[in-house]
Design a protein around this motif. Structure first.
Motif, short mmCIF file in Angstrom:
data_model
loop_
_atom_site.label_atom_id
_atom_site.label_comp_id
_atom_site.label_asym_id
_atom_site.label_seq_id
_atom_site.Cartn_x
_atom_site.Cartn_y
_atom_site.Cartn_z
N SER A 338 0.81 -1.22 0.00
CA SER A 338 0.00 0.00 0.00
C SER A 338 0.84 1.26 0.00
O SER A 338 0.42 2.31 -0.52
CB SER A 338 -0.96 0.00 1.20
N GLN A 343 -1.87 -0.19 -7.04
CA GLN A 343 -2.86 -1.18 -6.67
C GLN A 343 -3.11 -2.17 -7.80
O GLN A 343 -2.84 -1.88 -8.96
CB GLN A 343 -4.20 -0.52 -6.30
N ASP A 370 -6.38 -5.70 -3.12
CA ASP A 370 -5.94 -4.69 -4.08
C ASP A 370 -4.56 -4.10 -3.78
O ASP A 370 -3.82 -3.73 -4.70
CB ASP A 370 -6.95 -3.55 -4.16
N ASP A 371 -4.20 -4.01 -2.51
CA ASP A 371 -2.92 -3.39 -2.12
C ASP A 371 -1.78 -4.40 -2.01
O ASP A 371 -0.68 -4.04 -1.58
CB ASP A 371 -3.07 -2.68 -0.77
#
Length: 399
Positions: A338, A343, A370-371
């Motif tokens: 992150s 992403q 996503d991260d």
């Protein structure tokens, strides 16, 4: 291919250090690698020789030269039964067991046999993408029970699980333990809470335990069906030697179902899809792996844990943008990216373009990923060192 052929003649004490060129060998893991400079660390199989005891038995059958229809030979399941008793103190009976050509195939049969179109199938996310795929392709509804991510550690949201299991259409909870991709190995207390919720709400447990043999000290894998007869009565356990011994291409798994009514319904779906006939090499491979492969596995676990420790130490010293979720099991490492500001597929494309490293994008495991990226450290240390140094250089250049 030259390295592959040479590898079969290496000193077996060096088997995990031997770099094997798997390009152009129909390897799923390496199929998307076009450049000779690219290293693939995404797909969950090992870049090691398959356990030598399995290779030897497969070689003997290959030399025999007849590959006709195969049956499960007498004593086929004995090595699996002994393995479960020895490694997990889990006493299973031969009549409980059935063959499928993979854990996902067994889980798909369970979805079809024990739910109807429109019913809910619950699983924890981030999750291996095929859990969602085999749910929606069978016209069931995927219901996510997101794991709680805090301070680099994942835990179960039991309140959310209770709520979703109480829905009248909730029929199946798909457990993944050890969990892919987080690497969590659930404790006895966690498994008891999961089982109690499913028992209260009459929800079937379909337990993916394909990574169960790859667990790091002091953690211990506990088959959820081993908790009690009541839990076993609502559980279908799906296991396989394929991840454990790097033999996924042999296409084999074992389903453990102690409840005779569930077993009969499960067998009917297998019969309708002609999924009960074993691969001829899988037949001998399973017996060799579980019967004679334990020493190889113990060495592999030590080697991979050393690789994981190297990766975590390297990241701490060289890539402050990464936060590694410390694995308790599996040969997979889940990395929080992150702080990079990227992403999803952007992360995968960045490392492929700038580091010549092919990773798995966390977005493949649902929006909760996503991260993240997933890295497979089950490869020769020399290869992993190159991967980490390239990734560190790519990140440094982008700062």
């Amino acid at each position: 291919m030259g390295n592959l052929l040479i590898a079969f003649g290496v000193d077996m004490s060096k088997k995990f250090d031997t770099v094997i060129d798997r390009r152009n060998t129909s390897s799923m893991k390496w199929a998307g690698v076009n450049s000779e400079q690219t290293i693939s660390v995404g797909v969950a199989d090992m870049d090691f020789l398959t356990a030598d005891v399995v290779v030897e038995e497969v070689r003997k059958l290959a030399e025999f030269g007849v590959f006709g229809y195969s049956i499960l030979s007498e004593g086929y399941y004995s090595s699996f039964i002994d393995w479960c008793a020895r490694r997990y103190d889990w006493q299973v009976k031969e009549e409980w067991l059935s063959y499928t050509p993979g854990v996902i195939a067994g889980m798909g049969s369970a979805v079809r046999a024990f739910s109807e179109v429109g019913d809910h199938v619950i699983f924890q996310t981030p999750a291996f993408y095929l859990l969602n795929e085999l749910t929606v392709t069978n016209d069931r509804v995927s219901v996510r029970n997101p794991l709680i991510y805090k301070d680099g550690v994942y835990s179960i949201d039991f309140d959310d699980l209770e709520q979703k299991a109480s829905h009248p259409k909730a029929k199946i909870f798909m457990l993944c333990n050890p969990q892919n991709p987080s690497g969590r190995v659930y404790t006895r207390d966690e498994l008891v809470k999961i089982a109690d919720i499913c028992l209260r709400h009459n929800v079937l447990i379909v337990s993916d335990e394909v990574h169960c043999d790859m667990v790091y000290q002091p953690h211990k894998h506990i088959p959820i069906a081993s908790l009690s007869e009541a839990v076993a009565d609502i559980t279908i356990s799906c296991l396989s030697p394929t991840k454990t011994f790097n033999m996924a291409g042999l296409q084999i798994s074992v389903n453990v179902i102690s409840n005779p009514d569930l077993r009969a319904r499960f067998a009917k779906d297998l019969l309708s899809r002609d999924s009960k006939r074993p691969n001829v090499f899988a037949n001998i491979g399973l017996k060799a792996a579980y019967g004679k492969g334990e020493a190889w596995l113990d060495e592999a676990i030590d080697y991979i844990q050393g690789n994981a420790n190297y990766l975590m130490d390297f990241v701490e010293k060289n890539i402050p943008e990464f936060k590694v979720v410390k694995p308790e099991g599996t040969y997979l490492i889940w990395v929080d990216c992150s702080k990079t500001g990227m992403q999803g597929m952007q992360l995968k494309e960045f490392f492929l373009k700038n580091a010549n490293v092919l990773v798995s994008a966390g977005s493949e495991y649902g929006p909760e990923g996503d991260d993240f990226i997933r890295i497979n450290p089950a490869c020769p240390r020399e290869m992993l060192v190159q991967v980490m140094e390239r990734m560190a250089s790519a990140i440094a250049a982008a700062r």
